[in-house]
Design an enzyme around this catalytic site. Structure first.
Site, PDB file in Angstrom:
ATOM      1  CG  ASP A 181      -0.549   4.683  -0.028  1.00  0.00           C
ATOM      2  OD1 ASP A 181      -1.274   5.679   0.210  1.00  0.00           O
ATOM      3  OD2 ASP A 181       0.682   4.718   0.105  1.00  0.00           O
ATOM      4  CE  LYS A 213      -1.615  -0.354  -3.158  1.00  0.00           C
ATOM      5  NZ  LYS A 213      -1.327  -0.500  -1.716  1.00  0.00           N
TER       6      LYS A 213
END
Length: 214
Positions: A142, A124
């Site tokens: 997220d 991420k």
């Protein structure tokens, strides 16, 4: 026919996102690729507002790996102790600073594999840096994007990897670059976790969420 209708639904949603804000920006403050990498690393389990408050004075004195190394662990902690998990994050930031200095001539690499080789940098974080700094159409999923992807049906998935692939597969290519920011901002300010603001949502008629608050 159903897949064609689905494609049109997703395309129309992102057309509206673009009409509302053609160039969405991330909310983490940074001055170069290194400070962006540090800010994103600090943002895990923390708010962008809290990270920005801590990094404004930090980046005035340490905006390169070498300057960060000169601060040392306790010096760095002095700036970031208001952020959750600050001690572990400080260790990782100093380790990645050393590796950037030793292995990458002090520059942040532009490949996902190289970024993920750095301490504390997962997929991420790497995707955020690739998207925001290097302008790669990478999708960092997220909690906000995971929620919006599933609620709307645009990119359903049981985990973040499935949602990431769903965005890559289903969002038209011309919207890929900014898809991450459109979705995260929508989740943060409109499609909220507890009380989604469906009544003012610009894609409400395109959304498959079954518990709308209208």
């Amino acid at each position: 026919m159903e897949s064609h209708l689905e494609y049109r639904r997703v395309r129309e949603a992102f057309r509206r996102f673009k009409d509302r804000e053609a160039e969405p920006k991330g909310e983490l403050e940074h001055v170069n690729a290194f400070t962006l990498l540090v800010a994103v690393s600090l943002s895990a389990q923390a708010t962008d507002v809290g990270v920005n408050k801590a990094t404004r004075p930090l980046f005035e004195v340490a905006d390169t790996p070498e300057k960060m190394m000169d601060l040392g662990e306790e010096g760095l902690i002095g700036y970031i102790k208001s952020i959750g998990l600050y001690r572990n994050k400080a260790k990782n930031i100093l380790k990645l600073s050393r590796l950037l200095h030793e292995n990458f001539d002090g520059e942040v690499p532009s490949s996902r594999a190289a970024l993920e080789s750095l301490p504390g940098v997962g997929r991420k974080t790497a995707n955020v840096v690739l998207n925001m700094w290097f302008r790669h159409p990478a999708q960092a999923v997220d909690t906000h994007i995971f929620r919006v992807g599933n609620r709307t049906g645009f990119a359903p998935g049981k985990n973040v990897d499935q949602v990431e692939r769903g965005i890559e597969d289903r969002v038209p290519v011309e919207y890929q670059q900014h898809a991450h920011h459109w979705l995260i901002l929508h989740g943060r300010y409109v499609c909220k976790a507890r009380k989604p603001m469906c009544g003012t949502c610009i894609i409400e008629d395109l959304c498959q969420y079954g518990e709308k608050t209208i």
